[in-house]
Scaffold this active site. Structure first.
Site, PDB file in Angstrom:
ATOM      1  N   HIS A  33       3.599  63.171 -73.493  1.00  0.00           N
ATOM      2  CA  HIS A  33       4.699  63.806 -72.765  1.00  0.00           C
ATOM      3  C   HIS A  33       4.915  63.090 -71.438  1.00  0.00           C
ATOM      4  O   HIS A  33       4.079  62.298 -70.994  1.00  0.00           O
ATOM      5  CB  HIS A  33       4.380  65.281 -72.460  1.00  0.00           C
ATOM      6  N   TYR A  49       4.639  76.842 -66.639  1.00  0.00           N
ATOM      7  CA  TYR A  49       3.693  76.141 -65.789  1.00  0.00           C
ATOM      8  C   TYR A  49       4.434  75.078 -65.001  1.00  0.00           C
ATOM      9  O   TYR A  49       5.522  74.643 -65.391  1.00  0.00           O
ATOM     10  CB  TYR A  49       2.569  75.499 -66.615  1.00  0.00           C
ATOM     11  N   ASP A 249      -1.897  63.363 -76.397  1.00  0.00           N
ATOM     12  CA  ASP A 249      -1.395  64.594 -75.785  1.00  0.00           C
ATOM     13  C   ASP A 249      -1.317  64.465 -74.263  1.00  0.00           C
ATOM     14  O   ASP A 249      -1.149  65.457 -73.562  1.00  0.00           O
ATOM     15  CB  ASP A 249      -2.231  65.816 -76.178  1.00  0.00           C
TER      16      ASP A 249
END
Length: 297
Positions: A33, A49, A249
């Protein structure tokens, strides 16, 4: 969310170790990401968040340090359906990144075409309640039907306890499906645990359901070297070698209390894909087929 008063979350290691494992030439980090930068790409007002800035320069520096060649950038939930940060990162990659978007049900065909031109090759449906307020299956299916003509696929993120509930929805998706992090099974149960067997049943129901053999840091409560994850996941890759993907990730959303070392994540790849053939399929052949089809060999 009050962005002015909430502390920014840092969920990545600033100086990850250099992995001992050398990925095969052309390896793809197929799940990562970007966050912001917030001043240029504000976060969604619905974000659960508020991360620190983790933009494309940081991502590509990590890619090079880990020995990878390409990235698949998945739209982070903190950016909602504004894919500008993801598109920006793809544009800065010099052809070495593709993306997975999150879109509104009302997205126009012209916008989908624009996303395609920008390097998007899939759309993500998120069913984690802690990250999204609403996951309308009927609207998701309409989106899935509309992206067929672009040759995109659907990425689905859910937790194992709702897999049976989702089966009719998944069965109705008309495109290839990629399941994020294998639907988050309890890896402590081992390869023959109830949740892994349920996931295998899903894979056996269609030959166009793929999965990401990723996130030992999220799934293995014992922590590094994530032996429970390796024990549970290695047989899955061995049995479905042409449908497995892998990703870091990075920058590990919401993992600030258990931030993994990306070098250590790479070093466990041989534990889940022990042969050169499996490593090449996991890291090169499969992601290239899915995201760079014209260049795949």
């Amino acid at each position: 969310m009050n962005f002015e008063t909430q502390d920014r979350i840092i969920s990545w290691v600033a100086d990850p170790s250099k992995p001992r494992f050398v990925p095969p030439l052309g390896a793809v980090d197929a799940h990562c990401h970007v966050f912001g930068p917030m001043a240029q790409f504000p976060f969604s007002a619905k974000a659960k968040y508020l991360p620190g800035d983790a933009g494309p320069d940081m991502l590509f520096a990590l890619r090079d340090r880990l020995g990878f060649t390409r990235n698949v950038i998945v739209q982070a939930s903190c950016h909602g359906t504004d894919n500008a940060a993801t598109l920006h990162a793809i544009a800065k990659s010099n052809g070495k990144a593709r993306g997975v978007a999150v879109v509104e049900p009302s997205v126009t065909d012209a916008e989908l075409e624009r996303l395609h031109e920008g390097g998007i090759r899939g759309v993500r449906f998120n069913f984690l309640k802690r990250l999204v307020d609403d996951a309308p299956k009927d609207k998701f299916l309409e989106i899935a039907r509309r992206i067929q003509q672009l040759g995109w696929h659907v990425v689905v993120y859910f937790e194992a306890d709702i897999l049976m509930e989702l089966r009719p929805f998944l069965d109705a998706i008309p495109t290839l499906i990629v399941v994020d992090h294998m639907g988050r099974p309890n890896v402590a149960q081992g390869p023959d645990g109830d949740e892994m067997r349920a996931f295998r049943s899903l894979l056996d129901s269609r030959d166009d359901i793929w999965f990401k053999a990723s996130c030992p840091d999220r799934l293995d409560a014992k922590g590094p070297p994530w032996d429970d994850f390796a024990t549970a996941v290695a047989p899955l890759i061995a049995d479905y070698p042409d449908r497995a993907l892998w990703g870091t990730d990075w920058p590990h959303p919401n993992m600030q209390d258990a931030t993994p070392d990306d070098g250590a994540l790479v070093d466990m790849i041989p534990s889940i894909a022990p042969t050169l053939s499996l490593q090449r399929k996991l890291l090169v052949t499969n992601p290239m087929r899915l995201y760079w089809a014209k260049e795949a060999v």
